[in-house]
Motif scaffolding. Structure first.
Motif, PDB file in Angstrom:
ATOM      1  N   SER A 151      94.729 -54.012   3.820  1.00 29.02           N
ATOM      2  CA  SER A 151      95.729 -53.812   2.768  1.00 29.02           C
ATOM      3  C   SER A 151      96.332 -52.422   2.982  1.00 29.02           C
ATOM      4  O   SER A 151      95.606 -51.420   3.026  1.00 29.02           O
ATOM      5  N   GLN A 152      97.655 -52.377   3.100  1.00 28.23           N
ATOM      6  CA  GLN A 152      98.337 -51.150   3.540  1.00 28.23           C
ATOM      7  C   GLN A 152      98.862 -50.336   2.360  1.00 28.23           C
ATOM      8  O   GLN A 152      99.297 -50.908   1.355  1.00 28.23           O
ATOM      9  N   ILE A 153      98.856 -49.001   2.522  1.00 27.34           N
ATOM     10  CA  ILE A 153      99.655 -48.155   1.636  1.00 27.34           C
ATOM     11  C   ILE A 153     100.442 -47.157   2.508  1.00 27.34           C
ATOM     12  O   ILE A 153     100.029 -46.852   3.629  1.00 27.34           O
ATOM     13  N   LEU A 168      84.983 -46.173   7.066  1.00 23.32           N
ATOM     14  CA  LEU A 168      85.934 -46.163   5.943  1.00 23.32           C
ATOM     15  C   LEU A 168      85.744 -44.849   5.196  1.00 23.32           C
ATOM     16  O   LEU A 168      84.617 -44.364   5.086  1.00 23.32           O
ATOM     17  N   GLU A 169      86.823 -44.280   4.674  1.00 22.71           N
ATOM     18  CA  GLU A 169      86.718 -43.036   3.892  1.00 22.71           C
ATOM     19  C   GLU A 169      87.472 -43.184   2.573  1.00 22.71           C
ATOM     20  O   GLU A 169      88.470 -43.897   2.509  1.00 22.71           O
ATOM     21  N   CYS A 170      87.017 -42.470   1.562  1.00 28.60           N
ATOM     22  CA  CYS A 170      87.723 -42.479   0.272  1.00 28.60           C
ATOM     23  C   CYS A 170      88.795 -41.401   0.208  1.00 28.60           C
ATOM     24  O   CYS A 170      89.661 -41.447  -0.648  1.00 28.60           O
ATOM     25  N   GLY A 171      88.722 -40.380   1.060  1.00 27.38           N
ATOM     26  CA  GLY A 171      89.747 -39.332   1.071  1.00 27.38           C
ATOM     27  C   GLY A 171      89.534 -38.283   0.009  1.00 27.38           C
ATOM     28  O   GLY A 171      88.480 -38.223  -0.634  1.00 27.38           O
ATOM     29  N   THR A 172      90.571 -37.474  -0.205  1.00 25.23           N
ATOM     30  CA  THR A 172      90.423 -36.328  -1.108  1.00 25.23           C
ATOM     31  C   THR A 172      91.314 -36.470  -2.342  1.00 25.23           C
ATOM     32  O   THR A 172      91.868 -35.495  -2.832  1.00 25.23           O
ATOM     33  N   THR A 173      91.442 -37.683  -2.839  1.00 25.08           N
ATOM     34  CA  THR A 173      92.194 -37.877  -4.075  1.00 25.08           C
ATOM     35  C   THR A 173      91.616 -39.055  -4.860  1.00 25.08           C
ATOM     36  O   THR A 173      91.120 -40.016  -4.259  1.00 25.08           O
ATOM     37  N   MET A 205      92.783 -45.377  -4.579  1.00 27.51           N
ATOM     38  CA  MET A 205      91.411 -45.816  -4.826  1.00 27.51           C
ATOM     39  C   MET A 205      91.309 -47.333  -4.845  1.00 27.51           C
ATOM     40  O   MET A 205      90.417 -47.917  -4.247  1.00 27.51           O
ATOM     41  N   LYS A 206      92.277 -47.977  -5.509  1.00 27.04           N
ATOM     42  CA  LYS A 206      92.264 -49.452  -5.582  1.00 27.04           C
ATOM     43  C   LYS A 206      92.351 -50.045  -4.186  1.00 27.04           C
ATOM     44  O   LYS A 206      91.678 -51.013  -3.851  1.00 27.04           O
ATOM     45  N   ASN A 207      93.226 -49.442  -3.369  1.00 25.35           N
ATOM     46  CA  ASN A 207      93.407 -49.952  -2.009  1.00 25.35           C
ATOM     47  C   ASN A 207      92.138 -49.765  -1.178  1.00 25.35           C
ATOM     48  O   ASN A 207      91.751 -50.658  -0.415  1.00 25.35           O
ATOM     49  N   ASN A 208      91.482 -48.607  -1.352  1.00 23.00           N
ATOM     50  CA  ASN A 208      90.221 -48.371  -0.628  1.00 23.00           C
ATOM     51  C   ASN A 208      89.186 -49.439  -1.002  1.00 23.00           C
ATOM     52  O   ASN A 208      88.514 -49.994  -0.140  1.00 23.00           O
ATOM     53  N   PHE A 209      89.064 -49.689  -2.314  1.00 23.00           N
ATOM     54  CA  PHE A 209      88.064 -50.662  -2.756  1.00 23.00           C
ATOM     55  C   PHE A 209      88.393 -52.053  -2.225  1.00 23.00           C
ATOM     56  O   PHE A 209      87.520 -52.811  -1.820  1.00 23.00           O
ATOM     57  N   LYS A 210      89.692 -52.383  -2.215  1.00 19.62           N
ATOM     58  CA  LYS A 210      90.118 -53.697  -1.729  1.00 19.62           C
ATOM     59  C   LYS A 210      89.734 -53.863  -0.252  1.00 19.62           C
ATOM     60  O   LYS A 210      89.174 -54.883   0.152  1.00 19.62           O
ATOM     61  N   ASN A 211      90.008 -52.838   0.536  1.00 17.64           N
ATOM     62  CA  ASN A 211      89.675 -52.927   1.965  1.00 17.64           C
ATOM     63  C   ASN A 211      88.169 -52.996   2.185  1.00 17.64           C
ATOM     64  O   ASN A 211      87.686 -53.733   3.041  1.00 17.64           O
ATOM     65  N   GLN A 212      87.448 -52.240   1.362  1.00 19.65           N
ATOM     66  CA  GLN A 212      85.991 -52.266   1.479  1.00 19.65           C
ATOM     67  C   GLN A 212      85.455 -53.662   1.169  1.00 19.65           C
ATOM     68  O   GLN A 212      84.590 -54.188   1.863  1.00 19.65           O
ATOM     69  N   GLN A 213      86.042 -54.269   0.122  1.00 20.81           N
ATOM     70  CA  GLN A 213      85.608 -55.592  -0.309  1.00 20.81           C
ATOM     71  C   GLN A 213      85.931 -56.658   0.749  1.00 20.81           C
ATOM     72  O   GLN A 213      85.124 -57.534   1.022  1.00 20.81           O
ATOM     73  N   THR A 214      87.105 -56.552   1.345  1.00 23.94           N
ATOM     74  CA  THR A 214      87.501 -57.543   2.354  1.00 23.94           C
ATOM     75  C   THR A 214      86.701 -57.383   3.637  1.00 23.94           C
ATOM     76  O   THR A 214      86.282 -58.365   4.239  1.00 23.94           O
TER      77      THR A 214
END
Ligand code: LIP
Length: 273
Positions: free
Chosen positions: A266-268, A161-166, A172-181
């Motif tokens: 969770s998609q963006i 998983l990566e947080c990216g460059t922004t 960020m919310k989507n990253n955290f959600k995927n990490q949590q799931t």
């Protein structure tokens, strides 16, 4: 237009090694750093210099070819993906790592003809890892064949998983959600800080699945061919076919593993390149 792929491969390998020498010599020195779209979206003089060196030499050798380069795009050159023979270049993938002297950095280069990837190079000059692929000829690390792990079970999978460059809020919310799931389901999670290196890890069987939103053609163009030639799959994170301009990518050791993770993500949908 007929394209001599053997010559393209030979020329680009030498240029990638030359660029790698510059990166290796500078990784532990002080850099001049600028920001692009965000305070964590970085560029150094080395990114710019290596990209210019690669493009000017490739253009001299192949005057009809087109280019999509990370730093050229940042400087305002339109990012157009056509049927023409096209070099897709990230001179330093993992710029944040490069800035900090963290040795996960690489040059990532894909070459496409009629929008089909023919050549992939992901070269980490610090760790001396040269990943290469030619369409239909398999994937290699330092000249030796590599294969994906073959893992089919998400519970046994090492997920990148990566947080990216922004720090953009929705992302960020989507990253955290995927990490949590996903963290409680998988065997483990990792972040290498370079999309191309992440994909190379899946290709060599060191990791099993990786997805990211918001990356660009230069981050995953080479990794796409490398993973597929190593026996894996590279698709859109919704389960459909990969679109190199969609800024969305999922690669996995097997289609079974990809299909197991897709409904849990969770998609963006970032704006296209
Ligand atoms: C970076 C990637 C990283 C990803 C960032 C960015 P850069 O490329 O390799 O994995 O999370 O979104 O695209 O900016 O170092 O070339």
């Amino acid at each position: 237009m007929s394209v001599d792929l053997d010559k393209c491969f030979e020329v680009v390998m030498e240029l990638a090694r030359n660029g790698g020498k510059i990166i290796r010599e500078r990784i532990y020195s002080k850099k001049t750093i600028s920001t692009k779209s965000d305070r964590v979206d970085l560029v150094t003089e080395t990114d710019q210099e290596v990209e210019k060196m690669l493009i000017s030499n490739l253009r001299a050798e192949f005057p009809d070819h087109k280019f999509i380069g990370e730093e050229s795009t940042a400087e305002g050159i339109p990012c157009e993906f056509t049927d023409a023979p096209t070099w897709i270049i990230d001179p330093v993938d993992g710029t944040m790592n490069f800035v900090h002297g963290y040795p996960n950095v690489c040059t990532s280069i894909a070459f496409t003809v009629n929008k089909v990837a023919e050549i992939a190079i992901i070269y980490n000059p610090v760790l001396e890892q040269m990943f290469t692929a030619r369409r239909g000829q398999g994937a290699k690390l330092n000249g030796k064949p590599i294969h994906v792990s073959g893992e089919k079970d998400l519970q046994q999978a090492l997920l990148i998983l990566e947080c990216g460059t922004t720090h953009e809020e929705e992302k960020m919310k989507n990253n955290f959600k995927n990490q949590q799931t996903l963290t409680p389901i998988v065997h483990g999670t990792r972040s290498n800080g370079s999309a191309a290196i992440n994909m190379a890890m899946v290709a060599m069987g060191a990791a099993d699945v990786y997805f990211e939103f918001g990356i660009h053609a230069w981050d995953y163009g080479a990794g796409d061919l490398l993973v597929r030639e190593a026996g894996g799959v590279c698709i859109d994170p919704s389960g459909g076919p990969l679109d190199i301009m969609a800024r969305r990518m999922l690669c996995a050791a097997t289609m079974e593993l990809a299909q197991e993770i897709v409904p849990k993500i969770s998609q963006i949908y970032p704006p296209r390149d």
